[in-house]
Write an enzyme that holds these catalytic residues in place. Sequence first.
Site, short mmCIF file in Angstrom:
data_model
loop_
_atom_site.label_atom_id
_atom_site.label_comp_id
_atom_site.label_asym_id
_atom_site.label_seq_id
_atom_site.Cartn_x
_atom_site.Cartn_y
_atom_site.Cartn_z
N HIS A 32 -9.08 -23.17 -27.15
CA HIS A 32 -9.48 -22.81 -25.79
C HIS A 32 -9.13 -21.34 -25.54
O HIS A 32 -8.07 -20.89 -25.94
CB HIS A 32 -8.74 -23.72 -24.81
CG HIS A 32 -8.99 -23.40 -23.38
ND1 HIS A 32 -10.21 -23.59 -22.78
CD2 HIS A 32 -8.18 -22.88 -22.43
CE1 HIS A 32 -10.12 -23.22 -21.51
NE2 HIS A 32 -8.91 -22.79 -21.27
N HIS A 107 -9.88 -12.95 -20.12
CA HIS A 107 -9.21 -14.09 -19.51
C HIS A 107 -8.20 -13.52 -18.51
O HIS A 107 -7.03 -13.36 -18.82
CB HIS A 107 -8.52 -14.98 -20.53
CG HIS A 107 -8.00 -16.25 -19.93
ND1 HIS A 107 -6.70 -16.65 -20.06
CD2 HIS A 107 -8.62 -17.19 -19.17
CE1 HIS A 107 -6.52 -17.79 -19.42
NE2 HIS A 107 -7.68 -18.13 -18.87
#
Length: 194
Positions: A32, A107
């Site tokens: 992930h 992110h």
Amino acid sequence: MANQRSHADWMGSLPPVLSALPLSTLAIPGSHDSFSYWVDEKAPVGPDQAIAIRRIAKIPLVKKLMKKWSVTQNLTFKEQLDSGIRYFDLRVSSKPGEAGQEIYFIHGLFGSTVCDGLMEINNFLTHHPKEVIFLDFNHFYAMDVNHHMYLISKIEEIFGSKLCTKECVENVTLQSLWEKQQQVQDFFFLFNWI
């Protein structure tokens, strides 16, 4: 890492009965936010964050805190590949205000360029010709049609003939990909936003 057993060639080591099964029936290890082993706390906060977070990130030390939750991996692409990871969750963005078409992993904070990451993956594949990877580009930020076209051209340029042809993934097997010398299956939901 020295004592850890390498899983760099696990697909190539599968028995023929498994390499003849459709890929959709195999359990493929993935990660992930695959790229987020490094983020740049000196870069601006990414457009994937709410305006309120972008504002408070101007306070000293906030980006250091952001980095703690932005980094969700501790292995580079090469280290993940050596450990057996074959599915990569990729979130990408341009840097607002930056000239050109360069695209970065993101992110919360910006990571390395997508081209650098894909070249690292391609280098691994060159040395492990029976391994197949899945690239899932699933979040796009601050990208227009030109950025998408740039990304497509870079994927094609970096992987070339290693890119899998578009066919029903339920029918694809490792053996069929090995015969075609294809190693990269991309899930690139490109124009859903147009």
